[in-house]
Design a protein around this motif. Structure first.
Motif, short mmCIF file in Angstrom:
data_model
loop_
_atom_site.label_atom_id
_atom_site.label_comp_id
_atom_site.label_asym_id
_atom_site.label_seq_id
_atom_site.Cartn_x
_atom_site.Cartn_y
_atom_site.Cartn_z
N ALA A 56 -22.72 17.12 -35.54
CA ALA A 56 -23.51 17.95 -34.63
C ALA A 56 -24.73 17.18 -34.14
O ALA A 56 -25.06 17.20 -32.95
N ALA A 57 -25.37 16.45 -35.08
CA ALA A 57 -26.57 15.72 -34.70
C ALA A 57 -26.26 14.67 -33.64
O ALA A 57 -27.01 14.50 -32.68
N LEU A 58 -25.12 13.99 -33.81
CA LEU A 58 -24.78 12.92 -32.87
C LEU A 58 -24.44 13.46 -31.48
O LEU A 58 -24.66 12.78 -30.48
N THR A 59 -23.87 14.63 -31.47
CA THR A 59 -23.46 15.15 -30.16
C THR A 59 -24.53 16.02 -29.51
O THR A 59 -24.37 16.47 -28.39
N THR A 60 -25.60 16.26 -30.20
CA THR A 60 -26.64 17.10 -29.61
C THR A 60 -27.26 16.41 -28.41
O THR A 60 -27.63 15.23 -28.49
N PRO A 61 -27.38 17.09 -27.31
CA PRO A 61 -27.95 16.47 -26.10
C PRO A 61 -29.37 15.94 -26.35
O PRO A 61 -29.76 14.92 -25.81
N MET A 62 -30.10 16.61 -27.23
CA MET A 62 -31.46 16.16 -27.53
C MET A 62 -31.47 14.70 -27.99
O MET A 62 -32.29 13.91 -27.57
N ILE A 63 -30.50 14.39 -28.89
CA ILE A 63 -30.45 13.04 -29.44
C ILE A 63 -30.05 12.05 -28.35
O ILE A 63 -30.65 11.01 -28.17
N ASN A 64 -29.01 12.43 -27.60
CA ASN A 64 -28.54 11.53 -26.55
C ASN A 64 -29.63 11.23 -25.55
O ASN A 64 -29.75 10.13 -25.05
N ARG A 65 -30.42 12.25 -25.25
CA ARG A 65 -31.42 12.08 -24.21
C ARG A 65 -32.51 11.10 -24.60
O ARG A 65 -33.19 10.55 -23.75
N ALA A 66 -32.64 10.88 -25.91
CA ALA A 66 -33.70 9.98 -26.36
C ALA A 66 -33.48 8.57 -25.83
O ALA A 66 -34.42 7.80 -25.71
N TRP A 67 -32.21 8.24 -25.48
CA TRP A 67 -31.96 6.88 -24.97
C TRP A 67 -32.35 6.72 -23.50
O TRP A 67 -32.55 5.63 -23.03
N ALA A 68 -32.39 7.82 -22.79
CA ALA A 68 -32.83 7.75 -21.40
C ALA A 68 -34.24 8.31 -21.32
O ALA A 68 -34.58 9.22 -22.05
N ALA A 69 -35.05 7.74 -20.43
CA ALA A 69 -36.43 8.22 -20.32
C ALA A 69 -36.42 9.64 -19.75
O ALA A 69 -35.62 9.96 -18.87
N ASP A 70 -37.27 10.48 -20.27
CA ASP A 70 -37.40 11.83 -19.72
C ASP A 70 -37.91 11.72 -18.29
O ASP A 70 -38.71 10.85 -17.98
N PRO A 71 -37.43 12.62 -17.40
CA PRO A 71 -37.95 12.55 -16.03
C PRO A 71 -39.46 12.83 -16.01
O PRO A 71 -39.96 13.63 -16.79
N VAL A 72 -40.13 12.13 -15.10
CA VAL A 72 -41.56 12.37 -14.93
C VAL A 72 -41.73 13.70 -14.20
O VAL A 72 -41.06 13.97 -13.21
N GLN A 73 -42.62 14.51 -14.73
CA GLN A 73 -42.80 15.83 -14.16
C GLN A 73 -43.92 15.79 -13.11
O GLN A 73 -45.00 15.30 -13.37
N ILE A 74 -43.60 16.28 -11.91
CA ILE A 74 -44.61 16.34 -10.85
C ILE A 74 -44.91 17.81 -10.56
O ILE A 74 -44.02 18.56 -10.16
N ASN A 75 -46.14 18.19 -10.80
CA ASN A 75 -46.52 19.59 -10.56
C ASN A 75 -46.96 19.74 -9.11
O ASN A 75 -47.90 19.09 -8.66
N MET A 76 -46.26 20.61 -8.41
CA MET A 76 -46.52 20.78 -6.98
C MET A 76 -46.99 22.21 -6.70
O MET A 76 -46.40 23.17 -7.17
N LEU A 77 -48.07 22.31 -5.95
CA LEU A 77 -48.54 23.62 -5.50
C LEU A 77 -48.16 23.73 -4.03
O LEU A 77 -48.57 22.89 -3.22
N ALA A 78 -47.35 24.71 -3.68
CA ALA A 78 -46.81 24.72 -2.32
C ALA A 78 -46.37 26.12 -1.90
O ALA A 78 -46.25 27.01 -2.73
#
Lengths: 375, 280
Positions: free
Chosen positions: A20-42
């Protein structure tokens, strides 16, 4: 017996947990950088997938929008948030000066943006610059005129704001519930063109108020964004003051018999511009996004934005929409020489930038609008 | 021993006090204080000025909205009570226990969906090109303008309050001692006399509470006067929205809200007095 059973189940448990740990998306995602969050007021629609999805995928960013309705609402939201909350602010042009005065936005570097590609009329947009300092970059705009049901009214009849007093639409004239566009249009009808329908003397303001009050018997209601759409679409309202193609353009796509036109007395331009929120640390990616939106690709997206259409202030934007969607270019007047082309209207002195009142307090206009509604 | 502090009743009262303090008294005090604050550059600043009160109460548009709201809410209370009564009477006296239970259940069902969604549904139904006008058109009537009018708003108010009023009336009517009604009959009272001199006085509490709830809910409602009434004319709740939208004038909106709360207090106390007060 009991012990072996226990051992077996524990092994199973461990194996299961490891799997379960190996297949958890949380773990997999650690290898790719998290997307940078841009806060937009619009305004609504600016961070929806039809506009930002491609940029997000290509640059590994994620837009987190906070949508507002109206410049006052926007200023209120910023005032109530700590500095740095918003990386990118899309504002109505007339509010940029107030953003700047309150210290909510950063100075921008003009050399980073394709100003040579802007139509000359839009290169030095009022309020975006103080001297050589740049505070905001225009991304799109639109025109407010007479919006009408084409089954009931002809284009010729709609070519003057007097159309609002037409007996054919008594009780069927809607107002977009905001004082600036509707009062600006009455001001234009009263001939206040020099320098602008929003820069008027006390006497002229009195005359605008009287004329507006005479419109009251025609009025069928005051509507927000959703109400404006619904009431024009179901025929409940046959004409609408204070709006333009940003509403009727969307309805036309749905097949509703509505249209907008800039009448002889002139039209009012709304303008949307990007500013950089003070305190952000994401300058590079924000500037990249602003340039993306100013590119031909971004401008076509903006012109056809699903939430509400807008016009392009860039020459390359016009060229791009003429190639990508000639019908849309024709419909929205983004063709040189078209009689509803904003550049032509500007040269004829028939287009005025929406503004806050220059000689009266904003509060006076507000108050009068409340009075008009209860009159 | 008798002087020992008995914590038991206080412990049970505490949650209610905390709840009321946190969610009613606290915000109310804050709102009253806020009505004396000033807005500068779209930011509220604590202050103590009467400007907001002066400004709002000195304007005709405030009083126009006030009387419209008061009138509409009163009308909603009266109308809801009148429309509900025959139904409640039938449920209380004319149907079996099982039917009544099912009816009450079906009166609660509308609350399962959002009020806003129900009001949007009315927008479709009441439209000039909508189904109601289409049906009337077959009979050579109309089309009538029902949306964006006082009528539209009243339809919305009824959507909001009618099921509740029927429920309250039904319970109070069903609780009337049948012996009283039989006694009235035996003593030669006509049906009319029985209704006005026995049934209505005996069900007084439920009837008044029903009308009061209808009044209170309609008085503060924003959805119906906005989406079905077309803000024509604006009610106090719409005025609150307008005031906050234009220039972030929360302090002035607080003035409107306090006036609304004061009015509701007066109305609620008067109603409770009328419902539970001694009869002459």
């Amino acid at each position: 017996m009991t012990r072996s059973t226990f051992t077996l189940s524990r092994r199973r448990l461990l194996a299961g947990a490891a799997g379960a740990a190996l297949t958890t998306p949380m773990i997999n995602r650690a290898w790719a950088a998290d997307p940078v969050q841009i806060n937009m007021l619009a305004w609504y629609g600016h961070a929806e997938p039809d506009i930002v999805a491609e940029f997000e995928a290509a640059n590994n960013v994620k837009f987190v929008p906070k949508y507002y309705a109206g410049g006052d609402n926007m200023l209120g939201l910023i005032a109530q948030s700590p500095p740095g909350t918003y990386d990118l602010i899309l504002s109505d042009a007339e509010f940029v000066q107030q953003l700047n005065m309150a210290g909510y936005i950063e100075e921008m570097d003009p050399s980073l943006y394709p100003f040579d590609d802007f139509w000359p009329e839009y290169q030095n947009f009022p309020g975006h610059w103080t001297g050589d300092q740049l505070w905001s970059v225009m991304v799109r705009f639109g025109l407010l005129g007479v919006s009408y049901n084409s089954n009931v009214m002809t284009r010729e009849e709609a070519m003057s704001y007097n159309a609002f007093w037409n007996p054919k639409i008594t009780g069927k004239l809607g107002h977009f519930d905001w004082h600036l566009p509707s009062l600006g249009q009455v001001s234009l009808l009263m001939g206040n063109r020099d320098p602008s329908p929003f820069d008027i003397s006390e006497d002229a303001w009195e005359a605008v108020m009287d004329k507006t009050l005479s419109l009251k018997p025609q009025v069928g209601g005051y509507f927000d964004y959703g109400g404006t759409f619904a009431s024009l679409k179901n025929g409940e309202m046959l004409a609408m003051a204070g709006i333009g193609d940003w509403i009727t353009g969307v309805l036309q796509k749905d097949g509703a018999p509505v249209a907008s036109v800039i009448p002889e007395e002139g039209g009012i331009q709304w303008t949307e511009s990007y500013s950089i929120g003070k305190g952000t640390t994401k300058h590079e990616i924000i500037n990249k996004f602003i340039n993306y939106m100013l590119s031909p690709e971004g401008q076509v997206k903006s012109i056809k934005m699903a939430a509400y259409p807008g016009l392009s202030p860039l020459k390359s934007g016009w060229k791009a929409i003429q190639e990508a969607d000639p019908a849309e270019a024709k419909r929205s007047g983004l063709i040189e020489g078209d009689d509803q082309s904003p550049i032509k209207l500007l040269s004829e002195g028939r287009l005025f930038f929406r503004d806050i009142p220059r000689q009266q307090d904003l509060e006076d206009w507000n108050d009068f609008w409340s009075e008009y509604k209860t009159a | 021993m008798s002087k020992r502090f008995d914590a038991y009743p206080y412990v049970w009262r505490l949650p209610l006090l905390i709840w009321q303090g946190l969610f009613f008294v606290g915000p109310l005090i804050l709102m009253v204080a806020m009505s004396f604050w000033l807005v500068r550059n779209y930011r509220m600043e604590p202050d103590f000025v009467l400007k907001n009160w002066d400004r709002m109460l000195g304007r005709d548009y405030f009083w126009n909205a006030y009387w419209v709201t008061l009138w509409r809410a009163t009308l909603a209370g009266v109308l809801a009570s009148l429309i509900a009564f025959p139904a409640s009477y039938a449920l209380a006296f004319r149907v079996s226990e099982t039917t009544r239970r099912w009816a009450i259940f079906f009166l609660i069902v509308p609350f399962f969906t959002s009020y806003l969604v129900r009001v949007y549904a009315w927008q479709v139904l009441l439209a000039e090109s909508g189904p109601i006008n289409a049906v009337l058109g077959f009979g050579g009537l109309g089309p009538f303008t029902m949306l964006n009018s006082g009528f539209g708003a009243m339809v919305g108010y009824m959507t909001l309050v009618l099921p509740l009023v029927v429920i309250l009336q039904t319970f109070s009517l069903a609780a009337i001692d049948r012996n009283l009604i039989e006694a009235a009959w035996n003593l030669g009272a006509s049906p009319r006399e029985t209704l006005f001199q026995v049934i209505l006085p005996a069900a007084r509490i439920g009837l008044i509470l029903g009308a009061t709830f209808a009044f209170i809910l309609s008085f503060g409602d924003f959805v119906s006067p906005f989406y079905l009434g077309g803000s024509k004319p604006p009610t106090l709740s719409i005025l609150i929205i307008d005031t906050t939208k234009s220039g972030q004038q929360w302090p002035r909106a607080a003035v409107v809200a306090i006036m609304m709360i004061a009015t509701l207090f007066v109305a609620a106390f008067a109603a409770v007095g009328a419902a539970y007060g001694r009869r002459k």
